[in-house]
Design an enzyme around this catalytic site. Structure first.
Site, mmCIF file in Angstrom:
data_model
loop_
_atom_site.group_PDB
_atom_site.id
_atom_site.type_symbol
_atom_site.label_atom_id
_atom_site.label_comp_id
_atom_site.label_asym_id
_atom_site.label_seq_id
_atom_site.Cartn_x
_atom_site.Cartn_y
_atom_site.Cartn_z
ATOM 1 N N HIS A 156 46.227 17.120 47.078
ATOM 2 C CA HIS A 156 46.966 16.367 48.122
ATOM 3 C C HIS A 156 47.104 17.192 49.405
ATOM 4 C CE1 HIS A 156 48.288 13.634 44.830
ATOM 5 N NE2 HIS A 156 48.311 14.775 44.150
ATOM 6 N N SER A 277 34.813 25.040 75.226
ATOM 7 C CA SER A 277 35.298 23.840 75.910
ATOM 8 C C SER A 277 34.996 23.982 77.386
ATOM 9 C CB SER A 277 36.803 23.713 75.690
ATOM 10 O OG SER A 277 37.407 23.011 76.756
ATOM 11 N N LYS A 283 39.039 28.089 74.045
ATOM 12 C CA LYS A 283 38.599 27.328 72.868
ATOM 13 C C LYS A 283 37.317 27.849 72.213
ATOM 14 C CE LYS A 283 40.106 24.051 71.297
ATOM 15 N NZ LYS A 283 40.061 22.652 71.697
ATOM 16 N N GLU A 290 31.950 19.675 62.584
ATOM 17 C CA GLU A 290 32.407 18.315 62.923
ATOM 18 C C GLU A 290 31.243 17.334 62.918
ATOM 19 O OE1 GLU A 290 34.891 18.334 66.639
ATOM 20 O OE2 GLU A 290 34.739 20.477 66.311
#
Ligand code: ARG
Length: 464
Positions: A156, A277, A283, A290
């Protein structure tokens, strides 16, 4: 332009249709397989006396030259000629004259196109298998370095029990092992030759399908001509196996995204496999992971698209089936790209073992072990669960971990607890002692890794 099928037509094709029906923009990718199939077909036609040896030689020489023209970018693909089959045939006739028109004897584009895709997919399954093995090797090498790296295991997405990081990452090795098996299985059903089915019913000419199959390296032939040109189940099976494989890769991608976040800080992705970024200078984004996660969507979509195309189609061939190729090509490209990028990414991954360990120390991941301690002293598990639940509550109130409770605090909840509890519930001991078959103990994980390595060595030979 005059069509190879133009005989029964009085009017020429509408411009809109000229642009609507062709598949050449994508099926030109099958030129090598198309020529390979035609060469084998020509040899068979000569051997069976349907054409002469000299005619076959001329045809094969012409096809070889066309292959060279395509390879070197000199071939002019014409969309008026619809597809790769007619583009090559027309060029052959242009080059060697009317004898080129004999190549299409006892053959239809219906059996030709599915032959090409069978040949293509056999090769591609082989390269996907190789890439799966590469990724398995990368996983094994990451696991080998991290047998005693302890992290919290989750259920979970809540900290559950301490585990070896190698054990966690090896779970993907086993998933990939089943993906491998599914593809090997799919290969068996792709390794069947459809040529000779003609348009749908076979031919009255004395062809030798087994000879063509032998020349092309197929293990068997389709026994029913209608089945041979009607089905695309071998593609659907590949797309299904690819979709399942992508669920695995997407979960790995997701974990890499999570683990590299500041909140987890379990890993650092190598600079070569991350991106920045355009606005936020600080970043470092896990784009690769992804995109692997995201690209699973298109692979699932490709499977759904082909299932929808094939559903309820009456037998035999329909142009609907021309829609199979883009879905297949996109899936092959996507799966190969994802597998290829993940392997070096895993090998270069930096593991923050100290942070993993600290996370495992928190969240009462050893609570089950305290309960097991009581079970070993004769307490029924349900009762032990309740006692330890109360201990955890007390810890939360006192802002302590279970190992920080004093022996008096332990005893106040269960007099059966002795000093040895501290050793029994140390995070390392908790991992080490889970030595049931398939469990996370270091010993088990080492055994699994060495068996996995042997397995990898034993499957080095390609299927083709
Ligand atoms: N381009 C077609 C396809 O991809 C080849 C077969 C065409 N056959 C036909 N009878 N129109 O399926």
């Amino acid at each position: 332009m005059e069509k190879p099928w133009g005989g029964r037509f009085k009017k020429s094709t509408h411009k809109l249709v000229e642009n609507f029906t062709p598949s050449i923009s994508f099926d030109k990718r099958l030129y090598r397989q198309d020529i390979e199939g035609s060469v084998a077909h020509a040899k068979m036609l000569a051997k069976t006396g349907i054409i002469t040896e000299e005619e076959a030689e001329l045809i094969i020489k012409g096809l070889d030259e066309i292959q060279e023209e395509i390879k070197t970018g000199k071939f002019e693909f014409k969309h008026e000629l619809e597809d790769i089959h007619m583009n090559i045939e027309k060029r052959l006739i242009e080059k060697i004259g009317p004898v080129g028109g004999k190549l299409h004897t006892a053959r239809s584009r219906n059996d030709q196109v599915t032959l090409d895709v069978h040949l293509y997919l056999k090769e591609e399954i082989d390269s996907v298998l190789e890439l799966i093995v590469d990724l398995q090797k990368a996983i094994i090498s990451l696991a080998e370095k991290n047998v005693e790296t302890i992290m919290p295991g989750y259920t979970h997405l809540q900290r559950a029990q301490p585990i070896s990081f190698a054990h966690h990452i090896m779970a993907y090795y086993y998933m990939l092992e089943r993906d491998y098996g599914r593809l090997v299985d799919c290969y068996k059903r792709t390794d069947m030759m459809p040529l000779g089915a003609g348009a749908l019913a076979g031919t009255s000419l004395p062809i030798d399908r087994k000879m063509t199959a032998r020349l092309l390296g197929f293990s068997s032939i389709y026994e029913n001509s209608i089945d041979a040109v009607s089905d695309r189940d071998f593609i659907m099976e590949f797309l299904s196996a690819a979709a399942i494989l992508m669920t695995h890769l997407s979960r790995l991608g997701e974990e890499l995204v999570l683990w590299s976040s500041a909140e987890f800080n379990f890993i650092e992705i190598d600079d070569g496999f991350a991106t920045g970024s355009s606005i936020m200078p600080q970043k470092k984004n896990p784009d690769v992971a992804e995109l692997v996660r995201g690209k699973s969507g298109r692979v699932f979509g490709n499977l759904m698209a082909l299932l929808a195309v094939m559903k309820s189609l009456p037998l035999a061939y329909h142009s609907d089936m021309q829609e199979d190729k883009e879905r297949l090509f996109d899936t092959v490209d996507t799966v190969k790209a994802c597998l290829a990028v993940l392997s070096p990414m895993l090998i270069t991954l930096k593991v923050n073992s100290e942070n993993m360990r600290q996370a495992a120390e928190k969240g009462f991941t050893n609570a089950t072990d305290v309960a097991d301690y009581l079970v070993k002293k004769g307490v029924p598990f349900r009762k032990a669960h309740e006692i330890v639940g109360k201990m955890v509550l007390e810890c939360i109130e006192k802002n302590k971990s279970l190992s920080e409770l004093t022996i008096e605090e332990f005893k106040s909840l269960s007099p059966l607890i002795e000093e040895d509890i501290y050793n029994e519930i140390s995070i390392k001991k908790c991992v080490e002692s889970r030595n049931s078959c398939g469990g996370t103990s270091f010993e088990n994980v080492r055994k699994n890794i060495s068996r996995a390595k042997e397995n990898i060595i034993s499957k080095q030979k390609p299927l083709l």
